[in-house]
Design an enzyme around this catalytic site. Structure first.
Site, PDB file in Angstrom:
ATOM      1  CE1 TYR A 183      -3.601   2.651   1.073  1.00 53.15           C
ATOM      2  CE2 TYR A 183      -2.040   3.264   2.804  1.00 53.15           C
ATOM      3  CZ  TYR A 183      -3.188   3.527   2.076  1.00 53.15           C
ATOM      4  OH  TYR A 183      -3.914   4.664   2.353  1.00 53.15           O
ATOM      5  CB  SER A 184       3.741   2.102   2.159  1.00 52.36           C
ATOM      6  OG  SER A 184       4.474   3.238   2.488  1.00 52.36           O
TER       7      SER A 184
HETATM    8  N1  LIG Z   1      -9.434   5.731   6.037  1.00 51.93           N
HETATM    9  C1  LIG Z   1      -8.179   6.025   6.368  1.00 51.93           C
HETATM   10  O1  LIG Z   1      -7.748   5.895   7.520  1.00 51.93           O
HETATM   11  C2  LIG Z   1      -7.236   6.559   5.314  1.00 51.93           C
HETATM   12  C3  LIG Z   1      -5.968   6.978   5.727  1.00 51.93           C
HETATM   13  C4  LIG Z   1      -5.090   7.488   4.778  1.00 51.93           C
HETATM   14  C5  LIG Z   1      -5.487   7.565   3.455  1.00 51.93           C
HETATM   15  N2  LIG Z   1      -6.712   7.150   3.068  1.00 51.93           N
HETATM   16  C6  LIG Z   1      -7.059   7.212   1.645  1.00 51.93           C
HETATM   17  O2  LIG Z   1      -8.361   7.720   1.461  1.00 51.93           O
HETATM   18  C7  LIG Z   1      -8.952   7.132   0.308  1.00 51.93           C
HETATM   19  C8  LIG Z   1     -10.307   6.567   0.673  1.00 51.93           C
HETATM   20  O3  LIG Z   1     -10.155   5.644   1.737  1.00 51.93           O
HETATM   21  P1  LIG Z   1     -11.418   5.034   2.500  1.00 51.93           P
HETATM   22  O4  LIG Z   1     -10.988   4.678   3.864  1.00 51.93           O
HETATM   23  O5  LIG Z   1     -12.599   5.913   2.290  1.00 51.93           O
HETATM   24  O6  LIG Z   1     -11.603   3.650   1.659  1.00 51.93           O
HETATM   25  P2  LIG Z   1     -12.886   2.714   1.506  1.00 51.93           P
HETATM   26  O7  LIG Z   1     -13.990   3.115   2.402  1.00 51.93           O
HETATM   27  O8  LIG Z   1     -12.368   1.309   1.579  1.00 51.93           O
HETATM   28  O9  LIG Z   1     -13.343   3.014   0.007  1.00 51.93           O
HETATM   29  C9  LIG Z   1     -12.615   2.559  -1.076  1.00 51.93           C
HETATM   30  C10 LIG Z   1     -13.423   2.804  -2.323  1.00 51.93           C
HETATM   31  O10 LIG Z   1     -12.715   2.260  -3.440  1.00 51.93           O
HETATM   32  C11 LIG Z   1     -13.571   1.348  -4.136  1.00 51.93           C
HETATM   33  N3  LIG Z   1     -12.762   0.259  -4.693  1.00 51.93           N
HETATM   34  C12 LIG Z   1     -12.217  -0.800  -4.040  1.00 51.93           C
HETATM   35  N4  LIG Z   1     -11.557  -1.597  -4.905  1.00 51.93           N
HETATM   36  C13 LIG Z   1     -11.729  -1.046  -6.132  1.00 51.93           C
HETATM   37  C14 LIG Z   1     -11.319  -1.416  -7.429  1.00 51.93           C
HETATM   38  N5  LIG Z   1     -10.599  -2.533  -7.650  1.00 51.93           N
HETATM   39  N6  LIG Z   1     -11.671  -0.635  -8.471  1.00 51.93           N
HETATM   40  C15 LIG Z   1     -12.388   0.500  -8.265  1.00 51.93           C
HETATM   41  N7  LIG Z   1     -12.812   0.904  -7.062  1.00 51.93           N
HETATM   42  C16 LIG Z   1     -12.492   0.124  -6.006  1.00 51.93           C
HETATM   43  C17 LIG Z   1     -14.564   0.867  -3.079  1.00 51.93           C
HETATM   44  O11 LIG Z   1     -15.787   0.458  -3.623  1.00 51.93           O
HETATM   45  P3  LIG Z   1     -16.073  -1.012  -4.200  1.00 51.93           P
HETATM   46  O12 LIG Z   1     -15.637  -1.980  -3.162  1.00 51.93           O
HETATM   47  O13 LIG Z   1     -17.539  -0.972  -4.451  1.00 51.93           O
HETATM   48  O14 LIG Z   1     -15.301  -1.099  -5.480  1.00 51.93           O
HETATM   49  C18 LIG Z   1     -14.786   2.155  -2.293  1.00 51.93           C
HETATM   50  O15 LIG Z   1     -15.709   2.971  -2.964  1.00 51.93           O
HETATM   51  C19 LIG Z   1      -7.951   6.085  -0.191  1.00 51.93           C
HETATM   52  O16 LIG Z   1      -7.168   6.620  -1.238  1.00 51.93           O
HETATM   53  C20 LIG Z   1      -7.088   5.835   1.025  1.00 51.93           C
HETATM   54  O17 LIG Z   1      -5.778   5.387   0.684  1.00 51.93           O
HETATM   55  C21 LIG Z   1      -7.598   6.638   3.970  1.00 51.93           C
END
Ligand SMILES: NC(=O)c1ccc[n+]([C@@H]2O[C@H](COP(=O)([O-])OP(=O)(O)OC[C@H]3O[C@@H](n4cnc5c(N)ncnc54)[C@H](OP(=O)(O)O)[C@@H]3O)[C@@H](O)[C@H]2O)c1
Ligand SMILES: *[C@@H]1O[C@H](CO)[C@@H](O)[C@H](O)[C@H]1NC(C)=O
Length: 293
Positions: A183-184
């Site tokens: 991921y990193s």
């Molecule tokens: N939450 C945290 O603590 C955190 C921290 C640092 C950075 N971030 C960043 O913030 C962003 C959002 O994170 P989040 O926590 O909101 O994630 P999340 O709730 O897991 O959402 C991920 C999204 O990506 C979609 N997705 C998953 N696999 C996919 C694929 N193969 N193709 C297309 N879409 C796909 C998922 O929907 P489907 O499963 O329906 O495809 C979902 O809509 C990311 O870039 C993450 O790295 C989050």
């Protein structure tokens, strides 16, 4: 003393001028009214919350993710909240044809694009690197290559609208802690590519902004499920996080650090005393709870 004054007073003036200038540079939700915005990974988490904020601000939204049923619900809610229009395309970003399909949809229905918010990530677990190289390859495709492909396909439209690219990354894309190797790597790659591209756009006098969002721990369902047994800290709220991302994009900021004091101090400590940061990080983890796969 005289020399110090000669340097100090003008620099203080500069700092004040800069502060005044940036304080005036304030965000108004109307900035997004009628704007045409793509949000990827919008079926859950931060992406879903960004879609709702944009809807309240009166934007046109085009949402993507894999799960069609969830996207349908999010689109419905966006229309209730006041989106100028809302539609979706479902599919996996691991598939090389999806990025162009999404941009074709934007061009056909809107005739242009104002903001591209790249936010989706493929699944990865918070654990020791398992040695699964195939997983690294697909994660790179989903978390990195598809971002490049989407931005490339969007650039002609964004040049025309003097629009913005917003790249959602992580503290793991600036500082590598344990249990996030694949991921990193994908998040570091985003910084390399988009920070380089930003400078090329400036050289070419292309007025498309690139905002890199460095996020700490946010309370989305998937993040809490993945790390809460190891990281005891309280995560920041996804609703506020989503708004800060949109704000930073609209103000054409270079980087967003959210939550700001936590992420900012980690970045500062990384440059001043990296070993200290590593050991502080480790001592805050509940290492006995890390699952080995
Ligand atoms: N939450 C945290 O603590 C955190 C921290 C640092 C950075 N971030 C960043 O913030 C962003 C959002 O994170 P989040 O926590 O909101 O994630 P999340 O709730 O897991 O959402 C991920 C999204 O990506 C979609 N997705 C998953 N696999 C996919 C694929 N193969 N193709 C297309 N879409 C796909 C998922 O929907 P489907 O499963 O329906 O495809 C979902 O809509 C990311 O870039 C993450 O790295 C989050
Ligand atoms: C770049 O585009 C933004 C948004 O359209 C505009 O506010 C700004 O003045 C433009 N900058 C230049 C140098 O043209």
């Amino acid at each position: 003393m005289g020399r110090l004054k000669k340097i100090l007073i003008p620099s203080l003036g500069l700092v004040l001028a800069f502060w005044f200038y940036s304080a005036r540079d304030t965000f108004k939700p109307e900035m997004l009214r009628g704007k045409r915005v793509i949000v990827t990974g919008a079926s859950t988490g931060i992406g879903e919350q960004m879609a709702y904020h944009l809807a309240r601000m009166g934007s046109h939204v085009l949402l993507t993710a894999r799960t069609e049923a969830r996207l349908q619900n999010v689109v419905e809610r966006c229309l209730e909240l006041g989106a100028a229009s809302a539609r979706y395309i479902s599919g996996s970003m691991a598939s090389p044809s999806l990025p162009e399909e999404v941009l074709r949809e934007a061009e056909n229905t809107w005739g242009g694009l104002d903001m591209l918010i790249l936010n989706h990530i493929g699944q990865s677990s918070f654990t020791f690197f398992s040695g699964d190289v195939g997983h690294v390859r697909t994660l790179m495709e989903t978390n990195f290559v598809s971002y490049v492909a989407l931005a490339t396909a969007a650039l002609p439209l964004l040049k025309e609208s003097e629009g913005s690219i917003v790249v959602v990354s992580s503290i793991a894309g600036k500082i590598a802690g344990p249990f996030t190797a694949p991921y990193s790597a994908t998040k570091f790659a985003l910084d390399g590519f988009f920070s380089s591209l930003r400078q090329e756009l400036i050289i070419d006098k292309v007025n498309v902004s690139i905002t890199l969002c460095i996020l700490g721990y946010i309370n989305t369902e998937s993040a809490v499920r993945a790390v809460s047994h190891v990281i005891p800290q309280t995560p920041a709220p996804k609703e506020e996080c989503a708004l800060e991302i949109i704000r930073a994009g609209a103000l054409r900021r270079r980087e967003l650090h959210y939550p700001s004091p936590a992420v900012g101090s980690m970045l500062l400590l990384r440059s001043l005393a990296p070993e200290l940061l590593d050991s502080l990080l480790l001592s805050s983890y509940r290492l006995e709870n890390v699952r080995r796969t």
